[in-house]
Write a protein that holds these residues in place. Structure first.
Motif, PDB file in Angstrom:
ATOM      1  N   UNK A  48       0.817  -1.218   0.000  1.00  0.00           N
ATOM      2  CA  UNK A  48       0.000   0.000   0.000  1.00  0.00           C
ATOM      3  C   UNK A  48       0.857   1.278   0.000  1.00  0.00           C
ATOM      4  N   UNK A  49       1.873   1.300   0.844  1.00  0.00           N
ATOM      5  CA  UNK A  49       2.716   2.495   0.969  1.00  0.00           C
ATOM      6  C   UNK A  49       3.528   2.808  -0.280  1.00  0.00           C
ATOM      7  N   UNK A  50       3.800   1.786  -1.101  1.00  0.00           N
ATOM      8  CA  UNK A  50       4.681   1.985  -2.254  1.00  0.00           C
ATOM      9  C   UNK A  50       3.966   1.878  -3.603  1.00  0.00           C
ATOM     10  N   UNK A  51       2.628   1.816  -3.587  1.00  0.00           N
ATOM     11  CA  UNK A  51       1.874   1.675  -4.840  1.00  0.00           C
ATOM     12  C   UNK A  51       2.179   2.799  -5.829  1.00  0.00           C
ATOM     13  N   UNK A  52       2.235   4.019  -5.329  1.00  0.00           N
ATOM     14  CA  UNK A  52       2.478   5.149  -6.227  1.00  0.00           C
ATOM     15  C   UNK A  52       3.873   5.062  -6.852  1.00  0.00           C
ATOM     16  N   UNK A  53       4.859   4.690  -6.061  1.00  0.00           N
ATOM     17  CA  UNK A  53       6.217   4.496  -6.600  1.00  0.00           C
ATOM     18  C   UNK A  53       6.198   3.385  -7.651  1.00  0.00           C
ATOM     19  N   UNK A  54       5.460   2.314  -7.360  1.00  0.00           N
ATOM     20  CA  UNK A  54       5.339   1.216  -8.314  1.00  0.00           C
ATOM     21  C   UNK A  54       4.677   1.651  -9.607  1.00  0.00           C
ATOM     22  N   UNK A  55       3.657   2.474  -9.491  1.00  0.00           N
ATOM     23  CA  UNK A  55       2.969   2.963 -10.693  1.00  0.00           C
ATOM     24  C   UNK A  55       3.877   3.848 -11.537  1.00  0.00           C
ATOM     25  N   UNK A  56       4.601   4.754 -10.876  1.00  0.00           N
ATOM     26  CA  UNK A  56       5.543   5.610 -11.611  1.00  0.00           C
ATOM     27  C   UNK A  56       6.654   4.765 -12.241  1.00  0.00           C
ATOM     28  N   UNK A  57       7.122   3.762 -11.514  1.00  0.00           N
ATOM     29  CA  UNK A  57       8.165   2.870 -12.041  1.00  0.00           C
ATOM     30  C   UNK A  57       7.652   2.097 -13.245  1.00  0.00           C
ATOM     31  N   UNK A  58       6.426   1.602 -13.143  1.00  0.00           N
ATOM     32  CA  UNK A  58       5.827   0.878 -14.265  1.00  0.00           C
ATOM     33  C   UNK A  58       5.647   1.798 -15.474  1.00  0.00           C
ATOM     34  N   UNK A  59       5.188   3.003 -15.223  1.00  0.00           N
ATOM     35  CA  UNK A  59       5.018   3.974 -16.309  1.00  0.00           C
ATOM     36  C   UNK A  59       6.350   4.218 -17.016  1.00  0.00           C
ATOM     37  N   UNK A  60       7.406   4.378 -16.246  1.00  0.00           N
ATOM     38  CA  UNK A  60       8.736   4.602 -16.817  1.00  0.00           C
ATOM     39  C   UNK A  60       9.185   3.391 -17.634  1.00  0.00           C
ATOM     40  N   UNK A  61       9.061   2.194 -17.054  1.00  0.00           N
ATOM     41  CA  UNK A  61       9.484   0.983 -17.745  1.00  0.00           C
ATOM     42  C   UNK A  61       8.676   0.754 -19.021  1.00  0.00           C
ATOM     43  N   UNK A  62       7.363   0.885 -18.942  1.00  0.00           N
ATOM     44  CA  UNK A  62       6.523   0.694 -20.123  1.00  0.00           C
ATOM     45  C   UNK A  62       6.825   1.749 -21.196  1.00  0.00           C
ATOM     46  N   UNK A  63       7.180   2.944 -20.769  1.00  0.00           N
ATOM     47  CA  UNK A  63       7.547   3.992 -21.730  1.00  0.00           C
ATOM     48  C   UNK A  63       8.840   3.623 -22.448  1.00  0.00           C
ATOM     49  N   UNK A  64       9.812   3.084 -21.709  1.00  0.00           N
ATOM     50  CA  UNK A  64      11.063   2.636 -22.333  1.00  0.00           C
ATOM     51  C   UNK A  64      10.775   1.531 -23.345  1.00  0.00           C
ATOM     52  N   UNK A  65       9.972   0.542 -22.946  1.00  0.00           N
ATOM     53  CA  UNK A  65       9.617  -0.545 -23.860  1.00  0.00           C
ATOM     54  C   UNK A  65       8.904  -0.002 -25.096  1.00  0.00           C
ATOM     55  N   UNK A  66       8.040   0.985 -24.911  1.00  0.00           N
ATOM     56  CA  UNK A  66       7.271   1.545 -26.020  1.00  0.00           C
ATOM     57  C   UNK A  66       8.174   2.328 -26.976  1.00  0.00           C
ATOM     58  N   UNK A  67       9.132   3.058 -26.447  1.00  0.00           N
ATOM     59  CA  UNK A  67      10.107   3.759 -27.294  1.00  0.00           C
ATOM     60  C   UNK A  67      10.905   2.732 -28.099  1.00  0.00           C
ATOM     61  N   UNK A  68      11.290   1.627 -27.458  1.00  0.00           N
ATOM     62  CA  UNK A  68      12.014   0.566 -28.157  1.00  0.00           C
ATOM     63  C   UNK A  68      11.164   0.001 -29.306  1.00  0.00           C
ATOM     64  N   UNK A  69       9.893  -0.241 -29.027  1.00  0.00           N
ATOM     65  CA  UNK A  69       8.997  -0.781 -30.059  1.00  0.00           C
ATOM     66  C   UNK A  69       8.861   0.216 -31.216  1.00  0.00           C
ATOM     67  N   UNK A  70       8.700   1.494 -30.885  1.00  0.00           N
ATOM     68  CA  UNK A  70       8.601   2.522 -31.928  1.00  0.00           C
ATOM     69  C   UNK A  70       9.886   2.552 -32.758  1.00  0.00           C
ATOM     70  N   UNK A  71      11.028   2.428 -32.091  1.00  0.00           N
ATOM     71  CA  UNK A  71      12.309   2.411 -32.807  1.00  0.00           C
ATOM     72  C   UNK A  71      12.406   1.186 -33.718  1.00  0.00           C
TER      73      UNK A  71
END
Length: 145
Positions: A69-92
């Motif tokens: 519960x205490x770290x959900x927001x950090x997890x969400x931001x981390x997931x957003x960052x990771x998924x964004x990296x994967x998405x940039x890779x896919x676009x590339x």
């Protein structure tokens, strides 16, 4: 109540995705390393073994963050960052015109690059919505006190 249900549903979807993705990479580790080695991006291909170790570890770390519960927001931001990296890779990959297989593993690897791009965009949107819901929920609680 409704916001809480939506938030928990989105987080559950993200946990499910990350669990599936990390396990498929671990179970097909040699294939994952091999496919990373085929990448047209030298930084990735020359560090395929290290990347293959780190990606599932990062995914599992995000799962843990999302489940506390205490770290959900950090997890969400981390997931957003990771998924964004994967998405940039896919676009590339789409822009490079390479016909390489997806390194995701499992059923997700059967998607085309375009399908995978939309799939990732959906999970990026899920992360953003969940982040906004947490911020709105925190703001609503402060108003009540």
């Amino acid at each position: 109540m409704k916001k809480g249900f939506i938030l928990e549903t989105l987080i559950s979807l993200l946990v499910l995705l990350l669990t599936y993705a990390s396990l498929s990479k671990i179970l097909e580790f040699e294939k994952f390393v091999f496919q990373l080695g085929l990448s047209p991006f030298h930084l990735l291909s020359s560090n395929a073994y290290l990347v293959a170790l780190l990606v599932p570890l990062v995914e599992i770390s995000i799962i843990i963050l999302l489940m506390i519960k205490r770290t959900k927001l950090i997890g969400l931001w981390s997931n957003l960052f990771l998924m964004s990296i994967f998405t940039v890779y896919i676009a590339a990959m789409l822009l490079s015109g390479s016909e390489l297989p997806c390194t995701c593993g499992g059923i997700i690897s059967k998607m085309s690059w375009v399908q995978h791009l939309y799939f990732n965009l959906f999970f990026i949107a899920a992360s953003v919505i969940a982040i906004l819901l947490i911020h709105r929920k925190d703001r609503d609680i402060k108003v009540l006190t």
